[in-house]
Enzyme design. Structure first.
Site: not given
Ligand code: 5GP
Ligand code: ZN
Length: 151
Positions: A69, A124, A131-133, A137, A139
């Site tokens: 991450d 998430n 969740q932001s992506v 995925h 973690h």
């Molecule tokens: P979410 O918030 O969707 O559960 O997790 C998305 C994760 O992707 C976050 O922990 C964030 O730090 C990680 N992330 C976002 N952009 C990138 C990227 O370009 N490269 C990597 N390796 N991680 C990313």
């Protein structure tokens, strides 16, 4: 290096490349291991899976890849991402449960090679959960005595 023919497509086994232009947004690295269920053109993790955005891969299998991450929240913080696009873990479980099983197996492998085998696995699901992506995925958190304060 031999070439294989998958349906009407010819793949170079050294590079995974196909003759001629490959449209942006198609899987270019799955080497025909599985049917392409569709890639989201502007999805960050689809672009990482395809190699369009370079990332240091920690581990991989036929269904998923693992990479660190960019903003780690624990001494070990690796993301495990399926090669196929699905918006969240519930959708992936419904669409492709074996891919989800492969993803969890890869998370365990990462925890065994990068930590002591103990890990927290977080999916998430939905913006309110963090969740932001919106490409599913996991973690993988480890190498720490983790607390429990999600809210
Ligand atoms: P979410 O918030 O969707 O559960 O997790 C998305 C994760 O992707 C976050 O922990 C964030 O730090 C990680 N992330 C976002 N952009 C990138 C990227 O370009 N490269 C990597 N390796 N991680 C990313
Ligand atoms: Zn995606």
């Amino acid at each position: 290096m031999p070439r294989v023919t998958v349906a009407s497509e010819s793949l170079d086994l050294a590079t995974g490349s196909q003759p001629g232009a490959v449209p942006r947004g198609t899987h270019r690295t799955n080497l025909g291991l599985m049917p392409d269920p569709g890639t989201e053109q502007d999805c960050l993790f689809c672009r990482i899976v395809s190699g369009e955005i370079p990332t240091s891969i920690v581990a991989s299998n036929a269904s998923a890849i693992a990479f660190h991450d960019i903003a780690p929240q624990a001494p070990l913080h690796v993301l495990v991402v399926p090669r196929r696009h699905a918006p969240d873990v519930a959708a992936l479980a419904a669409e492709a449960p074996t891919v989800l099983a492969d993803l969890v197996a890869l998370a365990r492998e990462v925890a065994e090679t990068e930590a002591d085998g103990q890990f927290r696995l977080i999916f998430n699901t939905g913006a309110r959960s963090g969740q932001s992506v919106f490409h599913v995925h996991a973690h993988v958190l480890g190498n720490a005595d983790l607390g429990w304060t999600p809210a």
